[in-house]
Design an enzyme around this catalytic site. Structure first.
Site, mmCIF file in Angstrom:
data_model
loop_
_atom_site.group_PDB
_atom_site.id
_atom_site.type_symbol
_atom_site.label_atom_id
_atom_site.label_comp_id
_atom_site.label_asym_id
_atom_site.label_seq_id
_atom_site.Cartn_x
_atom_site.Cartn_y
_atom_site.Cartn_z
ATOM 1 C CE LYS A 148 16.166 -23.595 32.083
ATOM 2 N NZ LYS A 148 17.242 -23.744 32.985
ATOM 3 C CG ASP A 177 13.076 -29.036 36.064
ATOM 4 O OD1 ASP A 177 14.120 -29.536 35.598
ATOM 5 O OD2 ASP A 177 13.069 -28.276 37.036
ATOM 6 C CG HIS A 178 16.505 -31.113 31.386
ATOM 7 N ND1 HIS A 178 16.567 -29.750 31.353
ATOM 8 C CD2 HIS A 178 17.734 -31.541 31.702
ATOM 9 C CE1 HIS A 178 17.791 -29.370 31.654
ATOM 10 N NE2 HIS A 178 18.528 -30.444 31.872
ATOM 11 C CD GLU A 216 25.476 -25.277 34.037
ATOM 12 O OE1 GLU A 216 25.186 -25.524 32.865
ATOM 13 O OE2 GLU A 216 25.026 -24.314 34.661
ATOM 14 C CG HIS A 240 17.099 -27.292 36.668
ATOM 15 N ND1 HIS A 240 16.056 -27.777 35.912
ATOM 16 C CD2 HIS A 240 17.860 -26.573 35.819
ATOM 17 C CE1 HIS A 240 16.197 -27.359 34.667
ATOM 18 N NE2 HIS A 240 17.267 -26.635 34.587
HETATM 19 P P1 NAD Z 1 15.761 -20.931 19.147
HETATM 20 O O1 NAD Z 1 15.822 -19.426 19.080
HETATM 21 O O2 NAD Z 1 16.947 -21.710 18.700
HETATM 22 O O3 NAD Z 1 14.523 -21.420 18.281
HETATM 23 C C1 NAD Z 1 13.289 -20.767 18.300
HETATM 24 C C2 NAD Z 1 12.337 -21.492 17.365
HETATM 25 O O4 NAD Z 1 11.085 -20.809 17.435
HETATM 26 C C3 NAD Z 1 12.739 -21.503 15.908
HETATM 27 O O5 NAD Z 1 12.379 -22.725 15.338
HETATM 28 C C4 NAD Z 1 11.890 -20.377 15.303
HETATM 29 O O6 NAD Z 1 11.597 -20.577 13.922
HETATM 30 C C5 NAD Z 1 10.637 -20.529 16.119
HETATM 31 N N1 NAD Z 1 9.838 -19.290 16.135
HETATM 32 C C6 NAD Z 1 10.227 -18.085 16.610
HETATM 33 N N2 NAD Z 1 9.215 -17.194 16.410
HETATM 34 C C7 NAD Z 1 8.211 -17.844 15.802
HETATM 35 C C8 NAD Z 1 6.925 -17.483 15.338
HETATM 36 N N3 NAD Z 1 6.435 -16.231 15.440
HETATM 37 N N4 NAD Z 1 6.143 -18.436 14.780
HETATM 38 C C9 NAD Z 1 6.599 -19.715 14.662
HETATM 39 N N5 NAD Z 1 7.804 -20.114 15.071
HETATM 40 C C10 NAD Z 1 8.607 -19.190 15.632
HETATM 41 O O7 NAD Z 1 15.340 -21.279 20.646
HETATM 42 P P2 NAD Z 1 15.646 -22.634 21.452
HETATM 43 O O8 NAD Z 1 16.998 -22.519 22.051
HETATM 44 O O9 NAD Z 1 15.337 -23.807 20.607
HETATM 45 O O10 NAD Z 1 14.631 -22.504 22.667
HETATM 46 C C11 NAD Z 1 13.225 -22.683 22.534
HETATM 47 C C12 NAD Z 1 12.594 -22.530 23.912
HETATM 48 O O11 NAD Z 1 13.094 -23.537 24.773
HETATM 49 C C13 NAD Z 1 12.928 -21.199 24.593
HETATM 50 O O12 NAD Z 1 11.828 -20.796 25.372
HETATM 51 C C14 NAD Z 1 14.088 -21.567 25.506
HETATM 52 O O13 NAD Z 1 14.155 -20.716 26.626
HETATM 53 C C15 NAD Z 1 13.705 -22.959 25.916
HETATM 54 N N6 NAD Z 1 14.836 -23.800 26.312
HETATM 55 C C16 NAD Z 1 15.879 -24.001 25.466
HETATM 56 C C17 NAD Z 1 16.922 -24.814 25.858
HETATM 57 C C18 NAD Z 1 18.078 -25.088 24.921
HETATM 58 O O14 NAD Z 1 18.938 -25.880 25.317
HETATM 59 N N7 NAD Z 1 18.138 -24.501 23.754
HETATM 60 C C19 NAD Z 1 16.916 -25.416 27.118
HETATM 61 C C20 NAD Z 1 15.824 -25.209 27.954
HETATM 62 C C21 NAD Z 1 14.791 -24.393 27.534
#
Ligand code: NAD
Length: 484
Positions: A148, A177-178, A216, A240
């Site tokens: 998501k 969707d966890h 939360e 969710h």
């Molecule tokens: P983040 O910004 O911490 O990490 C992004 C990752 O993508 C990094 O590893 C980066 O190197 C990589 N990346 C970015 N651009 C790139 C490119 N052009 N080529 C290759 N790799 C690339 O983001 P995150 O928090 O880990 O979230 C990732 C996805 O998961 C997002 O869509 C976010 O909305 C979703 N998400 C995150 C969470 C969370 O708890 N962090 C929860 C639910 C959903």
């Protein structure tokens, strides 16, 4: 009651965004837990792929640190750590360019199960899908996992679905969707469809109303900029809470198979009534001595984005017409708690007389913390003093029922990733489900925007705006207390 770990087939799992927050906090610690539980075969291979200029040794150190930081003390000290780290490798790739792709392709064993986790922003989904096919790393049996947010409205969700569909069949796409991976959520289906007890009562004749609360205590500090473009409706309700509503309200599927379950969930979403403006309350949290308010966190002094939403939802079908579902979610509330409450109607006649009090049956399904269920039943208060009635909970808390093995119950991410490897889509959202959810959500958000609706302020640490309490009071009902 020992849990049974069934090892999955050997696999190659590529985690795009393997250095990101989600990968380090959830995905890799979860995979390590499955490794420790003996669910991961010896020749499983996990490949981190991201933009960072790292080598495999550097990636292993990063993931070891992440497991130590986010996995808890037991996991950090588990002697299986070196064996797990050996399963990891890393390739620096650019999703938008060609660097790294040939090397990544050379690592994939096409004869094994292969899965590609897109733990990156949705703007990269198309680039990744296209390159996976161009570099011949994915075939008709490969799976892709997407996170998501899946779109921010119907148009963007459709565009994402169309982009993915150019390269992958729907049966290969796992939209996570966890919430669906939580033990209690699956237990909800077991309780509803595995027992004779509840299903005959599971309708508007016997159920007064249903409440779904995801509360939360944290605010949006740290990700306020992102959140302010989204809000509680997009961030929580569309996915969710909608999924929980579907599972609680759907008809029994003919089989516990992915499309049978998802067909029934889709019918629920399509039966949802449009929401009247006076059946929605939006809120924004205020400050406390040690925490700033929402608008400061969002770095937007005139923000009209909601950090809280409560709503009354009607379902127009034979089972549910006239039995509302109240949804509520918000940040900086009284306690962290996700819970579904099913409130049954009063008995048609009290043989004990009105003065003995009315005691309703309520089923509380708790998703977090302390996953479990309790059913409030009315009994006679023990001892002398006449026929006094009291409600007592029949407790089905898993920790008590399962005993020490409760520690072995996989968390949501772990379970869902193992389902991807097993090729089981039951707990993942289908494209048409996501689109139907946006089609219902869009007019609500568009209405706010058209009216210039401003969320009501609420105190941090409270139950949300008083208007949300008043909304239920107008119906002669009250919210269940938010408690940890
Ligand atoms: P983040 O910004 O911490 O990490 C992004 C990752 O993508 C990094 O590893 C980066 O190197 C990589 N990346 C970015 N651009 C790139 C490119 N052009 N080529 C290759 N790799 C690339 O983001 P995150 O928090 O880990 O979230 C990732 C996805 O998961 C997002 O869509 C976010 O909305 C979703 N998400 C995150 C969470 C969370 O708890 N962090 C929860 C639910 C959903």
């Amino acid at each position: 009651m020992a849990s049974r770990v069934i090892p999955v087939d050997a696999f190659d799992l590529v985690i795009f965004g393997g250095t990101g927050d989600l990968a380090r906090r959830k995905i890799l610690p979860g995979l390590f837990r499955r490794f420790c539980a003996g669910q991961m075969p010896e020749d499983a291979q996990i490949i981190g792929a991201a933009r960072s200029d790292l080598d495999t040794a550097g990636y292993r150190t990063m993931i070891k640190d992440a497991i130590e930081e986010f996995g808890g003390a037991d996991l950090a000290q588990n002697p299986s750590m070196p064996g797990f780290l050996e399963r990891l490798s890393y390739v620096a790739v650019d999703a938008r360019g060609d660097s790294g792709w040939p090397e990544l392709a050379s690592l994939i064993r096409m004869e094994k199960v292969n899965a590609f986790y897109f733990s990156v922003g949705p703007g990269l989904f198309g680039d990744l899908a296209e390159r996976l096919k161009r570099y011949k790393m994915a075939d008709d049996s490969s799976r892709i996992v997407v996170e998501k947010p899946f779109g921010r409205d119907l148009a963007t969700a459709k565009a994402l679905n169309n982009t993915l569909a150019q390269h992958f069949d729907e049966t290969q796409i796992y939209r996570i969707d966890h919430y669906l991976g939580k033990e209690t959520v699956q237990n909800l289906m077991a309780v509803r469809f595995g027992n004779m007890l509840f299903e005959p009562l599971w309708n508007n004749q016997y159920i007064d109303h249903i409440q779904i609360t995801v509360a939360e205590t944290v605010g949006v500090g740290g990700r306020g900029g992102y959140y302010d473009k989204s809000g509680a409706m997009r961030d929580m309700v569309q996915n969710h809470l909608m999924q929980l509503l579907c599972l609680i309200a759907m008809e029994p599927p003919a089989k516990f198979d992915p499309d049978a379950v998802r067909d029934e969930k889709l019918k629920v979403i399509r039966a949802l009534d449009p929401v009247e403006p006076h059946h929605v309350v939006r809120g924004q949290y205020g400050d406390t001595p040690d925490q700033p308010d929402y608008r400061t966190h969002a770095e937007n002094p005139s923000s009209k984005t909601e950090s809280f939403v409560a709503m009354k939802v009607g379902i127009s079908n034979w089972r549910w017409a006239g039995t509302p579902v109240y949804l509520r979610t918000g940040k900086r509330l009284r306690a962290r708690s996700s819970e579904i409450t099913v409130v049954f109607k009063d008995a048609p006649h009290s043989i004990f007389g009105a003065e003995k009090g009315t005691h309703r049956n309520e089923l509380h399904i708790r998703l977090q913390p302390n996953e479990g269920m309790t059913l409030d039943v009315t009994i006679k208060e023990p001892g002398p003093g006449g026929m006094r009635l009291v409600n007592v909970p029949l407790d089905m808390t898993f920790a008590e029922a399962i005993g020490p093995d409760v520690e072995d119950v996989p968390d949501a991410y772990e379970r869902l990733i193992m389902d991807v490897i097993r090729g089981n889509q039951t707990l993942f959202m289908r494209g048409d489900e996501v689109e139907a959810a946006w089609a219902w959500t869009d007019p609500i958000i568009e209405g706010w925007e058209a009216r210039g609706d401003v969320p009501k302020p609420y105190d941090s640490g409270s139950d949300g705006p008083t208007d949300a309490i008043a909304m239920l009071a107008r119906d002669g009902r009250s919210w269940r207390e938010i408690s940890a």
